[in-house]
Design a protein around this motif. Structure first.
Motif, PDB file in Angstrom:
ATOM      1  N   ILE A 131       0.977  -1.247  -0.131  1.00 46.58           N
ATOM      2  CA  ILE A 131       0.100  -0.081   0.060  1.00 46.58           C
ATOM      3  C   ILE A 131       0.847   1.317  -0.001  1.00 46.58           C
ATOM      4  CG2 ILE A 131      -1.995   1.290   1.117  1.00 46.58           C
ATOM      5  CD1 ILE A 131      -2.326  -1.610   2.507  1.00 46.58           C
ATOM      6  N   SER A 132       0.753   2.036  -1.059  1.00 42.33           N
ATOM      7  CA  SER A 132       1.656   3.215  -1.022  1.00 42.33           C
ATOM      8  C   SER A 132       0.871   4.390  -1.326  1.00 42.33           C
ATOM      9  CB  SER A 132       2.492   2.870  -2.474  1.00 42.33           C
ATOM     10  OG  SER A 132       3.389   3.900  -2.791  1.00 42.33           O
ATOM     11  N   ILE A 167      11.144  -6.499  -1.482  1.00 39.13           N
ATOM     12  CA  ILE A 167      12.625  -6.015  -0.663  1.00 39.13           C
ATOM     13  C   ILE A 167      12.541  -4.667  -0.507  1.00 39.13           C
ATOM     14  CG2 ILE A 167      15.104  -5.697  -1.209  1.00 39.13           C
ATOM     15  CD1 ILE A 167      14.453  -8.515  -0.773  1.00 39.13           C
ATOM     16  N   TYR A 168      12.727  -4.018   0.730  1.00 39.59           N
ATOM     17  CA  TYR A 168      12.599  -2.727   0.974  1.00 39.59           C
ATOM     18  C   TYR A 168      13.881  -1.937   1.358  1.00 39.59           C
ATOM     19  CZ  TYR A 168      11.157   1.778   2.685  1.00 39.59           C
ATOM     20  OH  TYR A 168      11.030   3.064   2.873  1.00 39.59           O
ATOM     21  N   HIS A 220       9.827   2.578  -1.433  1.00 41.34           N
ATOM     22  CA  HIS A 220       9.602   1.960  -2.801  1.00 41.34           C
ATOM     23  C   HIS A 220       9.795   0.402  -2.413  1.00 41.34           C
ATOM     24  CE1 HIS A 220       8.744   0.471  -6.923  1.00 41.34           C
ATOM     25  NE2 HIS A 220      10.175   0.062  -6.733  1.00 41.34           N
ATOM     26  N   LEU A 221       8.797  -0.497  -2.915  1.00 36.20           N
ATOM     27  CA  LEU A 221       9.097  -1.829  -2.536  1.00 36.20           C
ATOM     28  C   LEU A 221       9.448  -2.682  -3.779  1.00 36.20           C
ATOM     29  CD1 LEU A 221       8.979  -4.106  -0.118  1.00 36.20           C
ATOM     30  CD2 LEU A 221       6.685  -4.689  -1.334  1.00 36.20           C
ATOM     31  N   GLU A 222      10.459  -3.369  -3.892  1.00 31.13           N
ATOM     32  CA  GLU A 222      10.740  -4.167  -5.050  1.00 31.13           C
ATOM     33  C   GLU A 222      10.113  -5.679  -4.905  1.00 31.13           C
ATOM     34  OE1 GLU A 222      12.309  -3.476  -7.967  1.00 31.13           O
ATOM     35  OE2 GLU A 222      13.188  -1.603  -7.081  1.00 31.13           O
ATOM     36  N   PRO A 233       3.642   9.868  -1.563  1.00 28.89           N
ATOM     37  CA  PRO A 233       5.315   9.474  -1.732  1.00 28.89           C
ATOM     38  C   PRO A 233       6.203   9.286  -0.731  1.00 28.89           C
ATOM     39  CG  PRO A 233       4.260  11.550  -3.115  1.00 28.89           C
ATOM     40  CD  PRO A 233       3.370  10.989  -1.970  1.00 28.89           C
ATOM     41  N   ASP A 234       5.653   9.784   0.323  1.00 24.20           N
ATOM     42  CA  ASP A 234       6.499   9.794   1.509  1.00 24.20           C
ATOM     43  C   ASP A 234       6.576   8.584   2.522  1.00 24.20           C
ATOM     44  OD1 ASP A 234       4.082  10.244   2.693  1.00 24.20           O
ATOM     45  OD2 ASP A 234       4.955  11.602   4.353  1.00 24.20           O
ATOM     46  N   ARG A 235       5.684   7.507   2.033  1.00 27.74           N
ATOM     47  CA  ARG A 235       5.426   6.454   2.886  1.00 27.74           C
ATOM     48  C   ARG A 235       5.222   5.191   2.058  1.00 27.74           C
ATOM     49  NH1 ARG A 235       1.003   8.324   6.219  1.00 27.74           N
ATOM     50  NH2 ARG A 235       2.345  10.138   6.069  1.00 27.74           N
ATOM     51  N   LEU A 236       5.657   3.845   2.812  1.00 29.08           N
ATOM     52  CA  LEU A 236       5.252   2.718   2.258  1.00 29.08           C
ATOM     53  C   LEU A 236       4.932   1.753   3.243  1.00 29.08           C
ATOM     54  CD1 LEU A 236       5.949   0.971  -0.611  1.00 29.08           C
ATOM     55  CD2 LEU A 236       6.947  -0.275   0.975  1.00 29.08           C
ATOM     56  N   PHE A 237       3.877   1.011   2.819  1.00 31.45           N
ATOM     57  CA  PHE A 237       3.479  -0.145   3.888  1.00 31.45           C
ATOM     58  C   PHE A 237       3.132  -1.353   2.961  1.00 31.45           C
ATOM     59  CE2 PHE A 237       1.256   3.998   4.951  1.00 31.45           C
ATOM     60  CZ  PHE A 237       1.425   4.153   6.337  1.00 31.45           C
TER      61      PHE A 237
END
Lengths: 248, 248
Positions: free
Chosen positions: B37-38, B197-198, B204-206, B41-45
């Motif tokens: 869940i993105s 992979i973070y 951003h998650l690969e 731009p300043d956060r990733l879950f």
């Protein structure tokens, strides 16, 4: 909780049980979970127990009472086959659990699970798992071992290391390895450990105890730690070609 | 069932989840259990889920609804800290489970357990376990990983192989080893596996997917089988001096 193992090999049977019990962290105790019953020269029974400690103790007391004062029903001196012993113990286990479960409600579980091993006369030596419902299964031919209690942590080592043709000392080492890795992962399993070794046709169990800090346990723990650490350093490579990027 | 792993390293975070679900052997399915869940731009879950599949899906739908139509309450675009996201998801999870559990009675469990990982702004990237009760814990500093689902079979490898200083590729290999040994022991865990992979600070998650029969999985399976078999042949000796015969 508990962790008990029973292995059926071509040569005989191997038993291993921990001794830790707990009813909360304030009430950790040490009780035997490997019990030997030798009611006549032509037979030997080994009983490993998991589940409600009071139920397992009452089942053992009832087994002894039926031997001391035989009634019309079966007892371990009179059963003609190992499976009949399993059904007898299963019936006792159900009876005892049922007599207490009204007082338990849903809060706790009064049931117990047993592994029964041994040999009656010249019948085949075997290991049987007796369910709380009173029925039983024998260990499969492909994976000739049974586990009760905290069985998941140490299952992998048994699967890799135990087959019917394995010699008894190797099987014992594999069982101890499985026990040691379980105790490391789960505080409710711990030493001392009770060992039983049964050679087919003897109707006699050799019993040993391994205490915490025993050189054998320390060698095994060190061996597995080193082996796994070495393996971690040599894990095979992975590359982007192994994966698909379209994960969705 | 399910098996999901999340690891917190000095460099970033590693996620691994299987995709098998079942409601009985006739109803085995493949569902993603690793969700990204993105919302800004300043956060990733990253959310990994175990437990009741309907509950986990409704929680995800409610997360999306709150993002699309923000109300007075919190949502993932507005929380200022990762722990606030955990509490928000925990509250949703309790709400959804409670709304269905009346219909379930004692027959089944409507609850779900989540692992939440990610980073909010320049806060510390972390992995948190969100309990069905709605509260959470973070992975410990000594053992910087979390597991949900069938966690017992593969815990040992993670304990031996994962520390904060391990590099991300090694951590991924250890996680895959833990997954492969779990899938071998338990039919309810299986491929394909989803990898995330973070790298700290990227938001951003690969993402990658490993399918059944992937060369990487086959190499790992073969590696561990060989290593364990070799180890079995070289187990350290045991001798009568290691044991006490007075087992009683």
């Amino acid at each position: 909780v508990t962790y008990c193992i029973a292995i059926r090999l071509d040569e005989g049977l191997v038993f291993l049980a921990d001794t830790r019990t707990n009813a909360g962290v304030d009430n950790v105790g040490t009780y035997r979970k490997l019990h030997v019953i030798s009611p006549a020269p032509d037979r030997l029974f080994v009983l490993e127990s998991a589940g409600n400690l009071a139920t397992t103790q009452e089942v053992l007391h009832r087994i002894d009472r039926d031997l001391a004062a035989p009634g019309d029903g079966p007892n371990l001196a009179t059963v003609a086959h190992l499976f009949e012993a399993a059904l007898y113990i299963g019936a006792l286990s159900r009876e005892v659990a049922a007599s207490h479960e009204g007082a338990f409600g849903n809060r706790r579980d009064a049931t117990a699970t047993f592994v029964l091993g041994g040999q009656v006369g010249d019948g085949k030596a075997d290991v049987l798992l007796v369910y709380p419902e009173g029925n039983y299964i024998r260990a499969s031919d492909e994976r000739p071992f049974l586990q009760i209690g905290e069985s998941k942590y140490g299952k992998f080592l048994l699967e890799v290391g135990v087959h019917a043709e394995v010699d008894m000392v190797t099987a014992l080492k594999v069982a101890l390895s499985s026990m040691v890795s379980t105790a490391r992962a789960n505080l409710s399993v711990g030493p001392p450990y009770d060992i039983g070794i049964y050679l087919n046709g003897t109707h006699h169990l050799e019993e040993f105890r391994v205490n915490a800090g025993s050189p054998a346990l320390e060698r095994l723990q060190e061996f597995w730690s080193n082996r796994l650490r070495d393996a971690m350093d040599e894990l095979p490579p992975i590359s982007p070609a192994d994966f698909s990027a379209d994960a969705h």
